[in-house]
Design a protein around this motif. Structure first.
Motif, mmCIF file in Angstrom:
data_model
loop_
_atom_site.group_PDB
_atom_site.id
_atom_site.type_symbol
_atom_site.label_atom_id
_atom_site.label_comp_id
_atom_site.label_asym_id
_atom_site.label_seq_id
_atom_site.Cartn_x
_atom_site.Cartn_y
_atom_site.Cartn_z
ATOM 1 N N ALA A 21 0.732 -1.123 0.322
ATOM 2 C CA ALA A 21 -0.070 -0.561 0.059
ATOM 3 C C ALA A 21 0.728 0.794 -0.249
ATOM 4 C CB ALA A 21 -1.069 -0.155 1.249
ATOM 5 N N HIS A 22 0.207 2.417 0.339
ATOM 6 C CA HIS A 22 0.870 3.630 -0.008
ATOM 7 C C HIS A 22 0.868 4.610 1.073
ATOM 8 C CE1 HIS A 22 -0.040 3.433 -4.469
ATOM 9 N NE2 HIS A 22 1.625 3.827 -4.852
ATOM 10 N N GLU A 23 1.776 5.371 1.616
ATOM 11 C CA GLU A 23 1.299 5.765 3.126
ATOM 12 C C GLU A 23 -0.032 6.821 3.075
ATOM 13 O OE1 GLU A 23 5.500 7.786 3.596
ATOM 14 O OE2 GLU A 23 6.263 6.098 3.963
ATOM 15 N N GLY A 24 -0.289 6.504 4.260
ATOM 16 C CA GLY A 24 -1.479 7.753 3.832
ATOM 17 C C GLY A 24 -2.614 6.938 3.437
ATOM 18 N N ASP A 25 -2.942 6.190 2.852
ATOM 19 C CA ASP A 25 -3.721 5.302 2.399
ATOM 20 C C ASP A 25 -4.868 5.163 3.839
ATOM 21 O OD1 ASP A 25 -2.787 5.480 0.473
ATOM 22 O OD2 ASP A 25 -2.393 3.567 -0.451
ATOM 23 N N THR A 26 -6.219 4.937 3.249
ATOM 24 C CA THR A 26 -7.239 4.280 3.931
ATOM 25 C C THR A 26 -7.522 3.260 4.203
ATOM 26 O OG1 THR A 26 -8.251 6.828 4.417
ATOM 27 C CG2 THR A 26 -9.465 4.852 5.264
ATOM 28 N N ILE A 27 -7.362 1.973 4.670
ATOM 29 C CA ILE A 27 -8.200 0.697 4.916
ATOM 30 C C ILE A 27 -9.146 0.639 5.406
ATOM 31 C CG2 ILE A 27 -6.918 -1.695 5.172
ATOM 32 C CD1 ILE A 27 -4.895 0.762 3.360
ATOM 33 N N LEU A 28 -10.094 -0.417 5.129
ATOM 34 C CA LEU A 28 -10.764 -0.325 5.613
ATOM 35 C C LEU A 28 -11.447 -2.407 5.765
ATOM 36 C CD1 LEU A 28 -14.116 0.383 6.177
ATOM 37 C CD2 LEU A 28 -15.272 0.315 3.928
ATOM 38 N N PHE A 29 -11.527 -2.699 7.010
ATOM 39 C CA PHE A 29 -11.629 -3.545 7.299
ATOM 40 C C PHE A 29 -13.694 -3.704 7.631
ATOM 41 C CE2 PHE A 29 -7.792 -2.588 8.563
ATOM 42 C CZ PHE A 29 -6.803 -3.162 8.568
ATOM 43 N N SER A 30 -13.712 -5.229 7.004
ATOM 44 C CA SER A 30 -15.367 -5.437 7.156
ATOM 45 C C SER A 30 -15.518 -7.038 6.858
ATOM 46 C CB SER A 30 -16.224 -4.739 6.459
ATOM 47 O OG SER A 30 -15.563 -5.591 4.648
ATOM 48 N N ALA A 31 -17.129 -7.123 7.544
ATOM 49 C CA ALA A 31 -17.233 -8.890 7.505
ATOM 50 C C ALA A 31 -18.322 -8.724 7.691
ATOM 51 C CB ALA A 31 -15.876 -9.742 9.137
ATOM 52 N N VAL A 32 -18.752 -9.881 8.171
ATOM 53 C CA VAL A 32 -20.039 -10.233 7.843
ATOM 54 C C VAL A 32 -20.376 -10.843 9.904
ATOM 55 C CG1 VAL A 32 -22.601 -12.396 8.045
ATOM 56 C CG2 VAL A 32 -20.685 -11.094 6.045
ATOM 57 N N GLY A 33 -21.630 -9.824 10.617
ATOM 58 C CA GLY A 33 -21.626 -10.090 11.670
ATOM 59 C C GLY A 33 -20.752 -9.048 12.672
ATOM 60 N N TYR A 34 -19.839 -8.323 12.080
ATOM 61 C CA TYR A 34 -18.786 -6.907 12.680
ATOM 62 C C TYR A 34 -19.053 -5.824 11.949
ATOM 63 C CZ TYR A 34 -16.764 -11.845 14.465
ATOM 64 O OH TYR A 34 -15.962 -12.558 15.462
ATOM 65 N N ARG A 35 -18.407 -5.237 13.183
ATOM 66 C CA ARG A 35 -18.960 -3.361 12.678
ATOM 67 C C ARG A 35 -17.182 -3.104 11.849
ATOM 68 N NH1 ARG A 35 -20.262 -0.827 18.341
ATOM 69 N NH2 ARG A 35 -22.020 -1.787 18.383
ATOM 70 N N LYS A 36 -18.026 -2.455 10.684
ATOM 71 C CA LYS A 36 -16.586 -2.172 10.114
ATOM 72 C C LYS A 36 -15.264 -1.254 10.961
ATOM 73 C CE LYS A 36 -19.283 -1.944 5.530
ATOM 74 N NZ LYS A 36 -19.536 -1.123 4.473
ATOM 75 N N GLU A 37 -14.102 -0.820 11.046
ATOM 76 C CA GLU A 37 -12.961 -0.307 11.021
ATOM 77 C C GLU A 37 -12.109 -0.422 9.543
ATOM 78 O OE1 GLU A 37 -13.188 -0.357 14.163
ATOM 79 O OE2 GLU A 37 -14.976 -1.615 15.014
#
Length: 212
Positions: A67-83
């Protein structure tokens, strides 16, 4: 036309310069459940700053990609809140490792009533044609009718108590008949033999009287 072409080239140059300014790094980490500290497997990892490129964590919750510096990474999974995690700038050693903790999401679904009929009209039709079963009293009355009892006596096998009673009765009758036969084996002790003998004497006396 030349004005729009110049503006397009200018914007493209700015984007290229900005992309060159962002250094490439190796972004890695492990994803845990914040409540139980258990790894969350197969989480979808999306780089929102790089045309929504999608990656996936493995069954142990581990991920690693460029990835690059300053990128925004989104984590998502069924049954969990996005981070979301933002990669900081000027990362030393061109490698950045994080521990992502996701919180389980509880979703209260509305109550669903499942009906066996497709419509109210079909329900009414089936209900009117419904045959109600007899209650316990009616079932008991049918079970003790003469026809039911004869059918059960004919078809059902005898149990142990019935067989014991029948054997006892048969043995009693057999022993009784044996005792009677033994008792009257002597003709002098047989009252039926004496009756027959007296009857023969009376018939003989009667013939003599008729002949005289």
């Amino acid at each position: 036309m030349k004005h729009w072409l110049t503006l397009f080239i200018f914007m493209f140059t700015i984007n290229a310069v900005s992309a060159q300014e962002k250094a490439l790094i190796q972004f890695s980490g492990v994803i845990y459940n914040v409540d139980s500290n258990v790894v969350v497997p197969y989480v979808t990892v999306t780089n929102k700053s790089d045309r929504d490129r999608v990656f996936a964590a493995n069954y142990q919750g581990y991920f690693s990609f460029v990835a690059h510096e300053g990128d925004t990474i989104l984590f998502s999974a069924v049954g969990y809140r996005k981070e979301a995690v933002v990669i900081p700038s000027k990362v030393p050693e061109k490698s950045y490792t994080v521990i992502v903790k996701m919180k389980a999401r509880v979703v209260n679904l509305p109550t669903v009533t499942v009906l066996p009929w497709a419509s109210v009209d079909q329900f009414n039709k089936e209900f009117m044609a419904l045959k109600f079963a007899d209650d316990d009293l009616e079932i008991a009355k049918k079970n003790v009718t003469r026809t039911s009892l004869l059918a059960m006596a004919r078809d059902l096998p005898r149990d142990g108590m019935e067989m014991q009673g029948v054997n006892f009765q048969n043995n009693h009758v057999r022993l009784t008949n044996r005792a009677i036969n033994q008792r009257y084996a002597n003709p002098l002790l047989n009252p039926f033999a004496w009756g027959s003998f007296i009857q023969q004497i009376l018939q003989g006396d009667k013939r003599r009287s008729d002949s005289n």
